[in-house]
Design an enzyme around this catalytic site. Structure first.
Site: not given
Ligand code: IPE
Ligand code: IPE
Ligand code: MG
Length: 233
Positions: A13-16, A26, A61, A183, A196
């Site tokens: 998470d956090g790529n965007g 993104r 997603n 979460r 864990e």
């Molecule tokens: C969780 O990330 C899903 C994946 C890592 C594939 P999201 O960015 O979609 O999760 P939420 O919306 O913050 O719960």
């Molecule tokens: C996780 O990064 C990758 C996917 C869920 C596809 P996000 O795309 O959720 O990145 P943020 O959380 O918006 O930074």
């Molecule tokens: Mg995310």
């Protein structure tokens, strides 16, 4: 060695946000995320971790803008051949968790091919959770049990586990989530029963080997009791 997890599952998470922080679209973050997934698998392979699960795309997603969804699949498609060659070189088995049929045909075929080609590899197993949802997994298991006419009295935890996407794969010992949220976002709901957790604000593309070492150190300090007592208590 036994203080290392056998199975590490990662909520990528956090790529965007990583991209937006740099004023980039993104999708640049997703591209960097896939590159980091490769680096992470390499590091965990070196550490001798036997099972790694990467949460790449959830059943939720799909609700993102179409361009982002398509872009993520395009990025995966662009890397998969190279990754499969890497897996073959290292003796890595690739598995897929989730519903394949909703994915674009070409990606679906490449994933199926990767799974088939690497199925006898023994050094490590990498599970790719793409179009994966924990609730969907439980529902499809229940449906299959019913469809096969399994008598209700025969259903226990061991049998039910065999109907999940993760059949034959041990439960995760450690679940890591980058990006600061605390979460599960529908990840491994059944399998996480005694995992864990390690949460870090570090955005996924910045989650380096050093950051992984911190997660592994944190894991080493955990006392896993599984509902029992430690011997000295
Ligand atoms: C969780 O990330 C899903 C994946 C890592 C594939 P999201 O960015 O979609 O999760 P939420 O919306 O913050 O719960
Ligand atoms: C996780 O990064 C990758 C996917 C869920 C596809 P996000 O795309 O959720 O990145 P943020 O959380 O918006 O930074
Ligand atoms: Mg995310």
């Amino acid at each position: 060695m036994d203080t290392l997890p056998r199975h590490i599952a990662i909520i990528i998470d956090g790529n965007g946000r990583w991209a937006r922080k740099r004023g980039l679209p993104r999708l640049f973050g997703h591209r960097e995320g896939v590159i980091n997934a490769h680096r992470t698998v390499e590091a965990l392979f070196d550490y001798g971790i036997k099972y790694v699960t990467l949460y790449i795309f959830s059943t939720e997603n799909w609700s993102r803008p179409k361009e982002e969804v398509k872009g993520v699949f395009r990025i995966l498609l662009g890397r998969i051949d190279e990754e499969v060659r890497f897996a073959q070189r290292k003796g890595i088995r690739v598995c897929h968790l989730g519903k394949l049929d909703a994915l674009p045909l070409e990606l679906r075929n490449k994933i199926s091919h990767a799974v088939e080609l690497t199925k006898d590899n023994k050094a490590m197993t990498v599970n790719l959770a793409i179009n994966y949802g924990g609730r969907d997994e439980i529902i499809q298991a229940a449906r299959r049990l019913t469809h096969e006419g399994v008598p209700a009295g025969n259903i226990d935890e061991a049998l039910f586990s065999q109907y999940l996407y993760t059949a034959g794969i041990p439960d995760p010992d450690l679940i890591i989530r980058t990006g600061g949220e605390m979460r599960l976002s529908n990840f491994l709901l059944w399998q996480a029963a005694y995992a864990e957790f390690y949460f870090t604000p570090v955005l996924w593309p910045d989650f380096t080997r050093d950051e992984m070492d911190k997660a592994l150190m944190a894991y080493k300090g955990r006392q896993r009791r599984f509902g029992s007592l430690i011997p000295s208590d």
